[in-house]
Design a protein around this motif. Structure first.
Motif, PDB file in Angstrom:
ATOM      1  N   ASP A 382       0.843  -1.210   0.000  1.00  0.00           N
ATOM      2  CA  ASP A 382       0.000   0.000   0.000  1.00  0.00           C
ATOM      3  C   ASP A 382       0.867   1.244   0.000  1.00  0.00           C
ATOM      4  OD1 ASP A 382      -2.096  -1.724   0.230  1.00  0.00           O
ATOM      5  OD2 ASP A 382      -2.477  -1.349   2.356  1.00  0.00           O
ATOM      6  N   SER A 383       1.869   1.218   0.868  1.00  0.00           N
ATOM      7  CA  SER A 383       2.692   2.394   1.018  1.00  0.00           C
ATOM      8  C   SER A 383       3.616   2.596  -0.190  1.00  0.00           C
ATOM      9  CB  SER A 383       3.489   2.237   2.303  1.00  0.00           C
ATOM     10  OG  SER A 383       4.414   3.234   2.389  1.00  0.00           O
ATOM     11  N   MET A 384       4.193   1.494  -0.680  1.00  0.00           N
ATOM     12  CA  MET A 384       5.125   1.600  -1.811  1.00  0.00           C
ATOM     13  C   MET A 384       4.407   2.197  -3.032  1.00  0.00           C
ATOM     14  SD  MET A 384       6.407   0.268  -4.811  1.00  0.00           S
ATOM     15  CE  MET A 384       5.635  -1.303  -5.072  1.00  0.00           C
ATOM     16  N   VAL A 385       3.215   1.690  -3.311  1.00  0.00           N
ATOM     17  CA  VAL A 385       2.480   2.165  -4.487  1.00  0.00           C
ATOM     18  C   VAL A 385       2.056   3.630  -4.311  1.00  0.00           C
ATOM     19  CG1 VAL A 385       0.382   1.833  -5.847  1.00  0.00           C
ATOM     20  CG2 VAL A 385       1.706  -0.150  -5.121  1.00  0.00           C
ATOM     21  N   THR A 386       1.677   3.988  -3.087  1.00  0.00           N
ATOM     22  CA  THR A 386       1.274   5.380  -2.844  1.00  0.00           C
ATOM     23  C   THR A 386       2.466   6.320  -3.045  1.00  0.00           C
ATOM     24  OG1 THR A 386      -0.329   4.566  -1.242  1.00  0.00           O
ATOM     25  CG2 THR A 386       0.146   6.913  -1.189  1.00  0.00           C
ATOM     26  N   VAL A 387       3.604   5.930  -2.496  1.00  0.00           N
ATOM     27  CA  VAL A 387       4.810   6.749  -2.645  1.00  0.00           C
ATOM     28  C   VAL A 387       5.199   6.855  -4.125  1.00  0.00           C
ATOM     29  CG1 VAL A 387       7.294   6.761  -2.212  1.00  0.00           C
ATOM     30  CG2 VAL A 387       5.734   6.257  -0.356  1.00  0.00           C
ATOM     31  N   LEU A 388       5.177   5.711  -4.793  1.00  0.00           N
ATOM     32  CA  LEU A 388       5.564   5.670  -6.211  1.00  0.00           C
ATOM     33  C   LEU A 388       4.655   6.571  -7.049  1.00  0.00           C
ATOM     34  CD1 LEU A 388       7.204   4.081  -8.452  1.00  0.00           C
ATOM     35  CD2 LEU A 388       5.251   2.552  -8.566  1.00  0.00           C
ATOM     36  N   SER A 389       3.356   6.480  -6.821  1.00  0.00           N
ATOM     37  CA  SER A 389       2.418   7.286  -7.600  1.00  0.00           C
ATOM     38  C   SER A 389       2.595   8.762  -7.290  1.00  0.00           C
ATOM     39  CB  SER A 389       0.980   6.871  -7.306  1.00  0.00           C
ATOM     40  OG  SER A 389       0.831   5.491  -7.452  1.00  0.00           O
ATOM     41  N   ALA A 390       2.784   9.080  -6.007  1.00  0.00           N
ATOM     42  CA  ALA A 390       2.974  10.485  -5.645  1.00  0.00           C
ATOM     43  C   ALA A 390       4.232  11.020  -6.323  1.00  0.00           C
ATOM     44  CB  ALA A 390       3.087  10.621  -4.132  1.00  0.00           C
ATOM     45  N   LYS A 391       5.278  10.190  -6.340  1.00  0.00           N
ATOM     46  CA  LYS A 391       6.540  10.659  -6.931  1.00  0.00           C
ATOM     47  C   LYS A 391       6.367  10.918  -8.425  1.00  0.00           C
ATOM     48  CE  LYS A 391      11.327  10.187  -7.627  1.00  0.00           C
ATOM     49  NZ  LYS A 391      11.523   9.789  -9.013  1.00  0.00           N
ATOM     50  N   THR A 392       5.784   9.961  -9.125  1.00  0.00           N
ATOM     51  CA  THR A 392       5.691  10.115 -10.573  1.00  0.00           C
ATOM     52  C   THR A 392       4.689  11.208 -10.963  1.00  0.00           C
ATOM     53  OG1 THR A 392       4.151   8.264 -10.580  1.00  0.00           O
ATOM     54  CG2 THR A 392       6.408   7.768 -11.185  1.00  0.00           C
ATOM     55  N   GLU A 393       3.814  11.597 -10.035  1.00  0.00           N
ATOM     56  CA  GLU A 393       2.888  12.692 -10.333  1.00  0.00           C
ATOM     57  C   GLU A 393       3.434  14.031  -9.815  1.00  0.00           C
ATOM     58  OE1 GLU A 393      -0.112  12.893 -12.059  1.00  0.00           O
ATOM     59  OE2 GLU A 393       0.563  10.927 -12.740  1.00  0.00           O
ATOM     60  N   GLY A 394       4.671  14.015  -9.340  1.00  0.00           N
ATOM     61  CA  GLY A 394       5.292  15.253  -8.857  1.00  0.00           C
ATOM     62  C   GLY A 394       4.686  15.752  -7.557  1.00  0.00           C
ATOM     63  N   LEU A 395       4.102  14.854  -6.776  1.00  0.00           N
ATOM     64  CA  LEU A 395       3.474  15.286  -5.522  1.00  0.00           C
ATOM     65  C   LEU A 395       4.329  14.987  -4.294  1.00  0.00           C
ATOM     66  CD1 LEU A 395      -0.214  14.163  -6.219  1.00  0.00           C
ATOM     67  CD2 LEU A 395       0.587  16.500  -6.007  1.00  0.00           C
ATOM     68  N   LEU A 396       5.455  14.319  -4.514  1.00  0.00           N
ATOM     69  CA  LEU A 396       6.313  13.972  -3.376  1.00  0.00           C
ATOM     70  C   LEU A 396       7.100  15.220  -2.962  1.00  0.00           C
ATOM     71  CD1 LEU A 396       6.928  11.310  -1.849  1.00  0.00           C
ATOM     72  CD2 LEU A 396       8.934  11.056  -3.291  1.00  0.00           C
ATOM     73  N   ALA A 397       7.203  15.468  -1.652  1.00  0.00           N
ATOM     74  CA  ALA A 397       7.922  16.652  -1.171  1.00  0.00           C
ATOM     75  C   ALA A 397       9.327  16.691  -1.762  1.00  0.00           C
ATOM     76  CB  ALA A 397       7.990  16.627   0.348  1.00  0.00           C
ATOM     77  N   LYS A 398       9.764  17.877  -2.114  1.00  0.00           N
ATOM     78  CA  LYS A 398      11.089  18.001  -2.753  1.00  0.00           C
ATOM     79  C   LYS A 398      12.211  17.531  -1.834  1.00  0.00           C
ATOM     80  CE  LYS A 398       9.563  19.677  -6.586  1.00  0.00           C
ATOM     81  NZ  LYS A 398       8.377  18.822  -6.397  1.00  0.00           N
ATOM     82  N   ASP A 399      11.977  17.723  -0.505  1.00  0.00           N
ATOM     83  CA  ASP A 399      13.038  17.332   0.431  1.00  0.00           C
ATOM     84  C   ASP A 399      12.774  15.952   1.037  1.00  0.00           C
ATOM     85  OD1 ASP A 399      10.835  18.013   1.842  1.00  0.00           O
ATOM     86  OD2 ASP A 399      11.864  19.285   3.314  1.00  0.00           O
ATOM     87  N   SER A 400      11.967  15.142   0.361  1.00  0.00           N
ATOM     88  CA  SER A 400      11.652  13.815   0.873  1.00  0.00           C
ATOM     89  C   SER A 400      12.923  12.998   1.105  1.00  0.00           C
ATOM     90  CB  SER A 400      10.741  13.070  -0.114  1.00  0.00           C
ATOM     91  OG  SER A 400      10.779  11.691   0.137  1.00  0.00           O
ATOM     92  N   ILE A 401      12.965  12.268   2.222  1.00  0.00           N
ATOM     93  CA  ILE A 401      14.148  11.458   2.519  1.00  0.00           C
ATOM     94  C   ILE A 401      14.359  10.370   1.458  1.00  0.00           C
ATOM     95  CG2 ILE A 401      14.384  11.709   5.037  1.00  0.00           C
ATOM     96  CD1 ILE A 401      12.664   9.133   5.203  1.00  0.00           C
ATOM     97  N   LEU A 402      13.296  10.035   0.753  1.00  0.00           N
ATOM     98  CA  LEU A 402      13.408   8.955  -0.241  1.00  0.00           C
ATOM     99  C   LEU A 402      14.196   9.383  -1.464  1.00  0.00           C
ATOM    100  CD1 LEU A 402       9.774   7.571  -0.202  1.00  0.00           C
ATOM    101  CD2 LEU A 402      11.740   6.756   1.061  1.00  0.00           C
ATOM    102  N   LEU A 403      14.331  10.698  -1.642  1.00  0.00           N
ATOM    103  CA  LEU A 403      15.015  11.190  -2.837  1.00  0.00           C
ATOM    104  C   LEU A 403      16.505  11.342  -2.606  1.00  0.00           C
ATOM    105  CD1 LEU A 403      12.375  13.841  -3.934  1.00  0.00           C
ATOM    106  CD2 LEU A 403      12.635  11.503  -4.742  1.00  0.00           C
ATOM    107  N   LYS A 404      16.904  11.256  -1.329  1.00  0.00           N
ATOM    108  CA  LYS A 404      18.335  11.402  -1.027  1.00  0.00           C
ATOM    109  C   LYS A 404      19.054  10.098  -1.331  1.00  0.00           C
ATOM    110  CE  LYS A 404      17.720  15.036   2.280  1.00  0.00           C
ATOM    111  NZ  LYS A 404      16.677  14.930   3.305  1.00  0.00           N
ATOM    112  N   LYS A 405      20.266  10.253  -1.803  1.00  0.00           N
ATOM    113  CA  LYS A 405      21.049   9.048  -2.171  1.00  0.00           C
ATOM    114  C   LYS A 405      21.534   8.334  -0.931  1.00  0.00           C
ATOM    115  CE  LYS A 405      20.863   8.885  -6.611  1.00  0.00           C
ATOM    116  NZ  LYS A 405      19.438   8.876  -6.632  1.00  0.00           N
TER     117      LYS A 405
END
Ligand code: ASP
Length: 405
Positions: A382-405
């Motif tokens: 549930d969470s993975m798909v929600t995060v993935l969809s938010a990211k590909t729709e440009g809705l994920l926060a710019k400073d999201s920890i998931l975007l850091k290498k």
């Protein structure tokens, strides 16, 4: 005591999980006595589902800059939910056919079993989403109908603009209130999780050693492969999987021990928001996922059907196997995330391919042990798909920890 309060909550839960396993091994069937502790915890978190989903979705919707965006991301979330469920089913077919956990048993078919078709059609399910009486939908805890009502209210509130100010802050404050209640309830999580695990290991653990051992092993292997699939999806979409799983540790432990994705809903919304998904989208994705997305269960159910067929010495033709994947995806859509739901609804799948419903009895003994990893994967999906969809729709926060290498 001081050391205890200084420990982070996931560490405290982990501590009690280890203690729970030891207690289960030592106490054996007596561990049953600890179950009420876990049950109280599960009831408390379930109590929070409606109390949290309602205000969080309404205020989340009303505060989205562009409520139309939720439409797009919502459809995307739903489509990916269905795709990942099908992948889980196919994975089960591969594992079940290659490893054949049920081969070598020779059970006689029960006498005179009848094939009865399930009566509810897909269309009935769709029409049923619109509640005649919203209060009844809330009272029955019908999540799909509740989603429908609160999304509708959220959209309307967003369009009220200034006139809706009081209502908007009311729902926002109600969300805060629910979060506060949840945080207090979570203080009990270590004890609830420990008690439930002691119960699982003590009462159901020894059965794993019996003839069903290979079946349980294949289920665990399949569930691990689902996690590998998620990791690859995240790697390919620029999401840091290590940080993802780290943030998910609390929902993972709660779902693994309670065997209820419903009970994990609120903690999962929290974790998904922590990863930078806007509140409205996180609540929507996790709530919808709770109802329609159960990858772990779909894998388990498809494997269980193959297992039953093999035990009875029947070989399922390819068309029936495809039917199993289809049915597993449909059945999980209308399933509520409570312990044992996946096994209770297994009968529908067995009937669909002409196998005796009595087959459920074969896997019942190891249900709890298999429920733990499948519930955890239902929640992670549930969470993975929600995060993935938010990211590909440009809705994920710019400073999201998931975007850091
Ligand atoms: N226990 C699972 C869940 O809550 C459902 C199942 O039994 O497979 O997600």
């Amino acid at each position: 005591m001081k050391r205890w309060t200084q420990m982070s909550l996931p560490n405290r839960i982990l501590f009690f999980i280890v203690l729970g396993v030891i207690a289960g091994l030592v106490l054996g069937p007596n561990a049953q006595k600890l179950k009420p502790v876990g049950d109280v915890f599960v009831r408390l978190v379930q109590m929070m589902v409606i109390l949290l989903v309602t205000p969080a979705l309404i205020s989340g919707m009303a505060e989205l800059e562009d409520p139309k965006k939720i439409g797009r991301v919502g459809v995307k979330i739903a489509v990916i939910f269905i795709l990942t469920t099908v992948v889980a089913g196919v994975l089960a077919l591969l594992l079940g056919n290659i490893l054949g956990p049920g081969r070598g048993f020779e059970m006689a078919l029960p006498e005179g079993f009848k094939y009865t078709k399930p009566t509810q059609t897909m269309m009935d399910v769709f029409v049923g989403i619109v509640p005649k009486n919203p209060i009844a939908a809330f009272a029955q805890g019908n999540l799909l109908s509740i989603l429908f009502v609160v999304l509708f209210m959220g959209f309307a509130l967003a369009s009220l603009k200034d006139t809706g100010r009081v209502m908007r802050s009311f729902f926002a404050e109600w969300t805060q209130l629910s979060m506060k209640m949840l945080s207090w309830i979570m203080e009990l999580a270590p004890f609830g999780a420990g008690a439930l695990l002691a119960y699982s290991v003590g009462v159901h653990g020894p059965k794993v050693l019996g003839p069903l051992g290979l079946f349980v092993l294949v289920v665990y292997l399949g569930e691990i492969l689902i996690l590998v699939e998620y990791t690859f999806i995240m790697l390919f979409s620029g999401i840091n999987p290590v940080r993802f799983f780290k943030t998910m540790i609390k929902p993972m432990m709660i779902s693994f021990t309670t065997c209820s994705s419903m009970a994990t809903l609120a903690v999962n919304v929290e974790a998904t928001e922590e990863m930078g998904v806007p509140n409205g989208v996180a609540t929507f994705g996790i709530t919808l996922g709770n109802v329609i997305n159960m990858d772990g269960t779909a894998l388990y159910q498809a494997l269980a059907v193959l297992f039953v067929a093999q035990v009875y010495g029947l070989s399922l033709p390819l068309a029936s196997q495809i039917m199993v994947v289809f049915m597993a995806s449909v059945v999980t859509i209308s399933m509520v995330g409570v312990p044992g739901a996946g096994t209770a609804t297994l009968g529908l799948l067995l009937m669909a391919v002409g196998l005796p419903v009595e087959g459920i009895g074969l896997v019942l003994a190891v249900d709890r042990i298999c429920d733990m990893p499948r519930t955890m994967n239902n929640v992670i999906g549930d969470s993975m798909v929600t995060v993935l969809s938010a990211k590909t729709e440009g809705l994920l926060a710019k400073d999201s920890i998931l975007l850091k290498k």
